[in-house]
Design a protein around this motif. Sequence first.
Motif, PDB file in Angstrom:
ATOM      1  N   ALA A 155      -0.963   1.477  -2.796  1.00  0.00           N
ATOM      2  CA  ALA A 155      -0.139   1.872  -4.246  1.00  0.00           C
ATOM      3  C   ALA A 155       0.444   3.210  -4.237  1.00  0.00           C
ATOM      4  O   ALA A 155      -0.456   3.989  -3.853  1.00  0.00           O
ATOM      5  N   GLY A 156       1.556   3.438  -4.597  1.00  0.00           N
ATOM      6  CA  GLY A 156       1.995   4.839  -4.842  1.00  0.00           C
ATOM      7  C   GLY A 156       3.408   4.785  -5.537  1.00  0.00           C
ATOM      8  O   GLY A 156       4.157   3.913  -5.463  1.00  0.00           O
ATOM      9  N   TYR A 157       3.654   5.899  -5.980  1.00  0.00           N
ATOM     10  CA  TYR A 157       5.053   6.253  -6.319  1.00  0.00           C
ATOM     11  C   TYR A 157       5.773   7.632  -5.979  1.00  0.00           C
ATOM     12  O   TYR A 157       6.982   7.494  -5.751  1.00  0.00           O
ATOM     13  N   GLY A 158       5.049   8.542  -5.729  1.00  0.00           N
ATOM     14  CA  GLY A 158       5.434   9.739  -5.298  1.00  0.00           C
ATOM     15  C   GLY A 158       5.753  10.040  -3.740  1.00  0.00           C
ATOM     16  O   GLY A 158       5.059   9.096  -3.131  1.00  0.00           O
ATOM     17  N   ASP A 170      -0.741  -1.157   5.551  1.00  0.00           N
ATOM     18  CA  ASP A 170       0.005  -2.689   5.852  1.00  0.00           C
ATOM     19  C   ASP A 170       1.027  -3.105   4.972  1.00  0.00           C
ATOM     20  O   ASP A 170       1.990  -3.865   5.354  1.00  0.00           O
ATOM     21  N   GLY A 171       0.855  -2.379   3.588  1.00  0.00           N
ATOM     22  CA  GLY A 171       1.894  -2.967   2.877  1.00  0.00           C
ATOM     23  C   GLY A 171       2.160  -1.848   1.651  1.00  0.00           C
ATOM     24  O   GLY A 171       1.029  -0.957   1.526  1.00  0.00           O
ATOM     25  N   VAL A 172       3.012  -1.979   0.785  1.00  0.00           N
ATOM     26  CA  VAL A 172       3.150  -0.830  -0.258  1.00  0.00           C
ATOM     27  C   VAL A 172       3.170  -1.714  -1.731  1.00  0.00           C
ATOM     28  O   VAL A 172       3.718  -2.611  -1.796  1.00  0.00           O
ATOM     29  N   GLY A 187      12.202   2.677   1.274  1.00  0.00           N
ATOM     30  CA  GLY A 187      12.681   3.611   2.190  1.00  0.00           C
ATOM     31  C   GLY A 187      11.762   4.873   2.372  1.00  0.00           C
ATOM     32  O   GLY A 187      11.686   5.274   3.576  1.00  0.00           O
ATOM     33  N   THR A 188      11.198   5.523   1.240  1.00  0.00           N
ATOM     34  CA  THR A 188      10.377   6.566   1.519  1.00  0.00           C
ATOM     35  C   THR A 188       9.299   6.150   2.551  1.00  0.00           C
ATOM     36  O   THR A 188       8.697   7.089   3.407  1.00  0.00           O
ATOM     37  N   ALA A 189       8.523   5.094   2.285  1.00  0.00           N
ATOM     38  CA  ALA A 189       7.324   4.760   2.766  1.00  0.00           C
ATOM     39  C   ALA A 189       7.730   4.442   4.412  1.00  0.00           C
ATOM     40  O   ALA A 189       6.976   4.767   5.476  1.00  0.00           O
ATOM     41  N   ARG A 190       8.789   3.793   4.612  1.00  0.00           N
ATOM     42  CA  ARG A 190       9.222   3.164   5.838  1.00  0.00           C
ATOM     43  C   ARG A 190       9.435   4.419   6.909  1.00  0.00           C
ATOM     44  O   ARG A 190       9.484   4.621   8.017  1.00  0.00           O
ATOM     45  N   ALA A 191      10.088   5.379   6.252  1.00  0.00           N
ATOM     46  CA  ALA A 191      10.709   6.641   6.941  1.00  0.00           C
ATOM     47  C   ALA A 191       9.420   7.375   7.322  1.00  0.00           C
ATOM     48  O   ALA A 191       9.348   7.807   8.626  1.00  0.00           O
ATOM     49  N   ALA A 192       8.287   7.310   6.560  1.00  0.00           N
ATOM     50  CA  ALA A 192       6.946   7.845   7.077  1.00  0.00           C
ATOM     51  C   ALA A 192       6.397   7.343   8.131  1.00  0.00           C
ATOM     52  O   ALA A 192       5.689   7.656   9.185  1.00  0.00           O
ATOM     53  N   GLY A 196       5.479   8.063  11.987  1.00  0.00           N
ATOM     54  CA  GLY A 196       4.262   8.067  12.565  1.00  0.00           C
ATOM     55  C   GLY A 196       4.167   7.320  13.870  1.00  0.00           C
ATOM     56  O   GLY A 196       3.164   7.115  14.139  1.00  0.00           O
ATOM     57  N   GLY A 197       5.550   6.667  14.175  1.00  0.00           N
ATOM     58  CA  GLY A 197       5.371   6.169  15.326  1.00  0.00           C
ATOM     59  C   GLY A 197       5.025   4.632  15.156  1.00  0.00           C
ATOM     60  O   GLY A 197       4.567   3.793  15.929  1.00  0.00           O
ATOM     61  N   ARG A 198       5.162   4.072  13.796  1.00  0.00           N
ATOM     62  CA  ARG A 198       4.645   2.541  13.338  1.00  0.00           C
ATOM     63  C   ARG A 198       5.960   1.911  13.132  1.00  0.00           C
ATOM     64  O   ARG A 198       7.103   2.600  13.044  1.00  0.00           O
ATOM     65  N   ASP A 199       5.938   0.457  13.220  1.00  0.00           N
ATOM     66  CA  ASP A 199       7.173  -0.271  12.982  1.00  0.00           C
ATOM     67  C   ASP A 199       7.547   0.018  11.625  1.00  0.00           C
ATOM     68  O   ASP A 199       6.815  -0.861  10.705  1.00  0.00           O
ATOM     69  N   PRO A 200       8.523   0.183  11.028  1.00  0.00           N
ATOM     70  CA  PRO A 200       8.881   0.313   9.473  1.00  0.00           C
ATOM     71  C   PRO A 200       8.725  -0.908   8.946  1.00  0.00           C
ATOM     72  O   PRO A 200       8.583  -1.149   7.764  1.00  0.00           O
ATOM     73  N   ALA A 201       9.490  -1.905   9.747  1.00  0.00           N
ATOM     74  CA  ALA A 201       9.880  -3.291   9.225  1.00  0.00           C
ATOM     75  C   ALA A 201       8.539  -3.988   8.890  1.00  0.00           C
ATOM     76  O   ALA A 201       8.614  -5.031   8.204  1.00  0.00           O
ATOM     77  N   ALA A 202       7.577  -3.704   9.573  1.00  0.00           N
ATOM     78  CA  ALA A 202       6.169  -4.344   9.730  1.00  0.00           C
ATOM     79  C   ALA A 202       5.362  -4.001   7.961  1.00  0.00           C
ATOM     80  O   ALA A 202       4.716  -4.986   7.708  1.00  0.00           O
ATOM     81  N   LEU A 203       6.033  -2.995   7.550  1.00  0.00           N
ATOM     82  CA  LEU A 203       5.402  -2.704   6.003  1.00  0.00           C
ATOM     83  C   LEU A 203       5.848  -3.436   4.947  1.00  0.00           C
ATOM     84  O   LEU A 203       6.789  -3.839   4.825  1.00  0.00           O
ATOM     85  N   LYS A 204       4.739  -4.427   4.576  1.00  0.00           N
ATOM     86  CA  LYS A 204       5.298  -5.263   3.561  1.00  0.00           C
ATOM     87  C   LYS A 204       5.480  -4.559   2.056  1.00  0.00           C
ATOM     88  O   LYS A 204       5.033  -3.449   1.853  1.00  0.00           O
ATOM     89  N   CYS A 205       6.161  -5.467   1.276  1.00  0.00           N
ATOM     90  CA  CYS A 205       6.635  -4.822  -0.198  1.00  0.00           C
ATOM     91  C   CYS A 205       6.078  -5.727  -1.053  1.00  0.00           C
ATOM     92  O   CYS A 205       6.387  -7.094  -0.933  1.00  0.00           O
ATOM     93  N   ILE A 206       5.126  -5.285  -1.869  1.00  0.00           N
ATOM     94  CA  ILE A 206       4.348  -6.196  -2.930  1.00  0.00           C
ATOM     95  C   ILE A 206       4.734  -5.436  -4.253  1.00  0.00           C
ATOM     96  O   ILE A 206       4.478  -4.511  -4.415  1.00  0.00           O
ATOM     97  N   VAL A 207       5.290  -6.173  -4.932  1.00  0.00           N
ATOM     98  CA  VAL A 207       5.544  -6.311  -6.375  1.00  0.00           C
ATOM     99  C   VAL A 207       5.027  -6.459  -7.357  1.00  0.00           C
ATOM    100  O   VAL A 207       4.449  -7.774  -7.165  1.00  0.00           O
ATOM    101  N   CYS A 208       4.457  -5.949  -8.314  1.00  0.00           N
ATOM    102  CA  CYS A 208       3.748  -6.389  -9.661  1.00  0.00           C
ATOM    103  C   CYS A 208       4.158  -5.901 -10.711  1.00  0.00           C
ATOM    104  O   CYS A 208       4.449  -4.839 -10.953  1.00  0.00           O
ATOM    105  N   ALA A 209       4.285  -6.975 -11.850  1.00  0.00           N
ATOM    106  CA  ALA A 209       4.834  -6.773 -12.984  1.00  0.00           C
ATOM    107  C   ALA A 209       4.642  -7.810 -14.089  1.00  0.00           C
ATOM    108  O   ALA A 209       4.294  -8.961 -13.326  1.00  0.00           O
TER     109      ALA A 209
END
Length: 340
Positions: A155-158, A170-172, A187-192, A196-209
Motif C-alpha cells: 500500500a502507498g500514496y506517495g 507483487d501488487g499495489v 504509473g509511478t509504481a511501474r516506473a520504479a 529496478g529491472g522488473r516487469d512493470p506489467a506484472a505489478l498488480k493493481c488492487i483497489v479498495c473502497a
Amino acid sequence: MALSFGVTVLPDPPYQRLVELMVLGEKHGFEYGWTYDSHVLWQDSFPILALAAEATTTMKFGHQVTNPGTRDPTVLASLYATLHDISDGRMVMGIGRGDSAVRYIGRQPVKVAEFERDLAMIKPFMNGEEVLWNEKELQLKWVRPELPEIEMWVAGYGPKALAVAGRVGDGVIIQLADPEIIQWIMGTARAAAEEGGRDPAALKCIVCAPSMVTDDIALAREETRWFPAMVSNHVKDLIDRYGTDGSVVPQALTDYVEARKFYDYNDHSRVGAAHGAFVTDEICDRFSVLGNIDQVTAKLRELEAIGVDHYSVYLMTHSQEETLAAYGEHIIPKFKGVTA
C-alpha cells in the motif's frame, strides 16, 4: 484476466461476525477476504483470520493492511507463513507503513528506507527461503514447499512508498476508486519497477473502497463519507512533504483535504464519523463505488478498463448482508461471464 473481488471486514467484536461475513462472502463469489490490523482499536486479527480460514474452503485471506512497525518483521513473516499452512495456501499479504495501528499508540509510520528493507526480507522469509537479518542467517524451515508462494501487495500514496511497491511488491494496494489517481499511482509504481529491472506489467493493481448498491445515493454518501476522510490521513502527510501545486502529487488527490478540520481515530472507518463532515458529495462519488446496480457496474467496468486487477469492497456500512448479496447476484457474475 477478469476482475477479481474481495471483501474487507473490521475485526470488531464479536469476532464471530467477521467469520460469518467471510463465509457469506465466499458463498456470494468473493475470492478474497481482508481485514484491518490495528490491534488496539479492534481485536487482534490474526487468530480471527485463522478461524475464517477454517470456516471456508476457497477464499484467500490477508490484511488491508498490516505493517512492520507494530509487528517485528520476523514475527509478521512467521504469522503469515503459519496462516498459509492453516489455510492450505490461501494467504496474500497486504502491507503498508502503518496508519491507525501506529498513530493510535503514539508512533509514526515506518520510515520508507526501513520499510523497503523490511519488505525485501519478509517476502522470501515467509516463503521459506533463507535470509540474512540482523547479521543472522534465518529460515522458517517448517514452511511447506508444495504451497503456492505468498504474494506481497504493498500500500502507498506517495512517490517514495510507491517506488518501494514497484521494486519489491507483487501488487499495489490503492485505497480509493478514482480512475485518474489510480493511473498516476500505478504509473509511478511501474516506473520504479522498470528502473529496478522488473516487469512493470506484472505489478498488480488492487483497489479498495466502500460500496453501497442502492438507489438512495444520498444515504450511500452519508454512510461512506468516513472513507475519503480516512484517506486524508495519508494525503496530509504528502501535502506536508510535497505541497499542493501538483508538481509531485496530483491535485486530484490533494485539493479536497484543504477543508479537513480534524481526525478522531476512535471513529476510524466508522459510519457517521464526525471527521468526515468536510467530505463533499463529489469526493464520495469519486473515491467510492456507489449507486444502483447499473451505476456500480459501470464504475467497476471503468476500473477494469484502466487495468485494475482486484476490487475489494470495504464493508463498513450498515447494509452488509445486502451488499454481499447484491454483488453475488447481480455484479460479480457480470465480470465472470457466468450466471450466479
